[in-house]
Write an enzyme that holds these catalytic residues in place. Sequence first.
Site, PDB file in Angstrom:
ATOM      1  CG  HIS A  70      32.033  51.136  40.152  1.00  0.00           C
ATOM      2  ND1 HIS A  70      30.711  50.826  40.502  1.00  0.00           N
ATOM      3  CD2 HIS A  70      32.599  50.121  39.549  1.00  0.00           C
ATOM      4  CE1 HIS A  70      30.230  49.554  39.920  1.00  0.00           C
ATOM      5  NE2 HIS A  70      31.337  49.220  39.319  1.00  0.00           N
TER       6      HIS A  70
HETATM    7  C1  T46 Z   1      30.358  46.623  37.688  1.00  0.00           C
HETATM    8  C2  T46 Z   1      28.899  46.773  37.509  1.00  0.00           C
HETATM    9  C3  T46 Z   1      28.721  46.434  35.962  1.00  0.00           C
HETATM   10  C4  T46 Z   1      28.432  41.614  46.183  1.00  0.00           C
HETATM   11  O1  T46 Z   1      28.319  41.106  47.377  1.00  0.00           O
HETATM   12  N1  T46 Z   1      29.167  40.648  45.439  1.00  0.00           N
HETATM   13  C5  T46 Z   1      29.163  41.020  44.006  1.00  0.00           C
HETATM   14  O2  T46 Z   1      29.952  39.991  43.126  1.00  0.00           O
HETATM   15  C6  T46 Z   1      28.803  42.370  43.505  1.00  0.00           C
HETATM   16  C7  T46 Z   1      29.131  42.602  41.951  1.00  0.00           C
HETATM   17  C8  T46 Z   1      28.441  43.171  44.389  1.00  0.00           C
HETATM   18  N2  T46 Z   1      28.228  42.748  45.737  1.00  0.00           N
HETATM   19  C9  T46 Z   1      27.423  43.693  46.587  1.00  0.00           C
HETATM   20  C10 T46 Z   1      28.217  45.095  46.762  1.00  0.00           C
HETATM   21  C11 T46 Z   1      26.980  46.048  47.026  1.00  0.00           C
HETATM   22  O3  T46 Z   1      26.448  45.936  48.399  1.00  0.00           O
HETATM   23  O4  T46 Z   1      26.160  44.072  46.052  1.00  0.00           O
HETATM   24  C12 T46 Z   1      25.801  45.358  46.289  1.00  0.00           C
HETATM   25  C13 T46 Z   1      25.786  46.219  44.945  1.00  0.00           C
HETATM   26  O5  T46 Z   1      27.077  46.555  44.271  1.00  0.00           O
HETATM   27  P1  T46 Z   1      27.454  47.692  43.445  1.00  0.00           P
HETATM   28  O6  T46 Z   1      26.840  48.935  44.155  1.00  0.00           O
HETATM   29  O7  T46 Z   1      28.571  47.827  43.158  1.00  0.00           O
HETATM   30  O8  T46 Z   1      26.485  47.284  42.065  1.00  0.00           O
HETATM   31  P2  T46 Z   1      26.717  48.056  40.808  1.00  0.00           P
HETATM   32  O9  T46 Z   1      25.390  47.565  39.865  1.00  0.00           O
HETATM   33  O10 T46 Z   1      26.749  49.623  41.002  1.00  0.00           O
HETATM   34  O11 T46 Z   1      28.027  47.830  40.307  1.00  0.00           O
HETATM   35  C14 T46 Z   1      28.126  46.408  39.731  1.00  0.00           C
HETATM   36  C15 T46 Z   1      29.364  45.665  40.047  1.00  0.00           C
HETATM   37  O12 T46 Z   1      29.832  45.881  41.468  1.00  0.00           O
HETATM   38  C16 T46 Z   1      30.620  46.381  39.255  1.00  0.00           C
HETATM   39  O13 T46 Z   1      31.879  45.641  39.470  1.00  0.00           O
HETATM   40  O14 T46 Z   1      31.045  47.048  36.914  1.00  0.00           O
HETATM   41  O15 T46 Z   1      27.787  46.114  38.158  1.00  0.00           O
END
Ligand code: T46
Length: 135
Positions: free
Chosen positions: A50
């Site tokens: 993303h």
């Molecule tokens: C990024 C990379 C480096 C939350 O509820 N609160 C939060 O602060 C975050 C970051 C995520 N979430 C929830 C949203 C999803 O249901 O946690 C779950 C996993 O998030 P995501 O799939 O977006 O995780 P990554 O590792 O793909 O990405 C994260 C960050 O979301 C993003 O901003 O830059 O780490």
Amino acid sequence: MYNCSIIKLRQISDRYGYLTPIEGNVDIPFEIKRVYYITKVEKDITRGYHSHKKLHQVLICLNGSVKVQLKNPYYEEVIELNDSSVGLYIGPYIWREMFDFSEGSVLMVLASEPYDESDYIRNYDFYLEEAKKLF
Ligand code: T46
């Protein structure tokens, strides 16, 4: 790469070990409104896929190593994070994928804003369309 940079954090070391202070708007270029960390990622997992519209972040690998693929419509590169005194700044409209997490790795992220799902662009074709207007 535009909107990305390596930040060398100051480390205070003495015979008791290392201390790395991070103050918003001092050691990194924004006020810190959120901190999260990613742990226990298996070897063949890739996360991310993303970009963000407004969010600024600094990624710091506190233990172990992880690779981060950064992309814009015209350029891409892979940065390996394996040093807790190094931060990777990622600004708006940079596509990121994190992979090759080593066993026991801890990836900490400092973010400029609270969590907001509407700030994410998770579709790569849509990302390319939008980012081409800016880069
Ligand atoms: C990024 C990379 C480096 C939350 O509820 N609160 C939060 O602060 C975050 C970051 C995520 N979430 C929830 C949203 C999803 O249901 O946690 C779950 C996993 O998030 P995501 O799939 O977006 O995780 P990554 O590792 O793909 O990405 C994260 C960050 O979301 C993003 O901003 O830059 O780490």
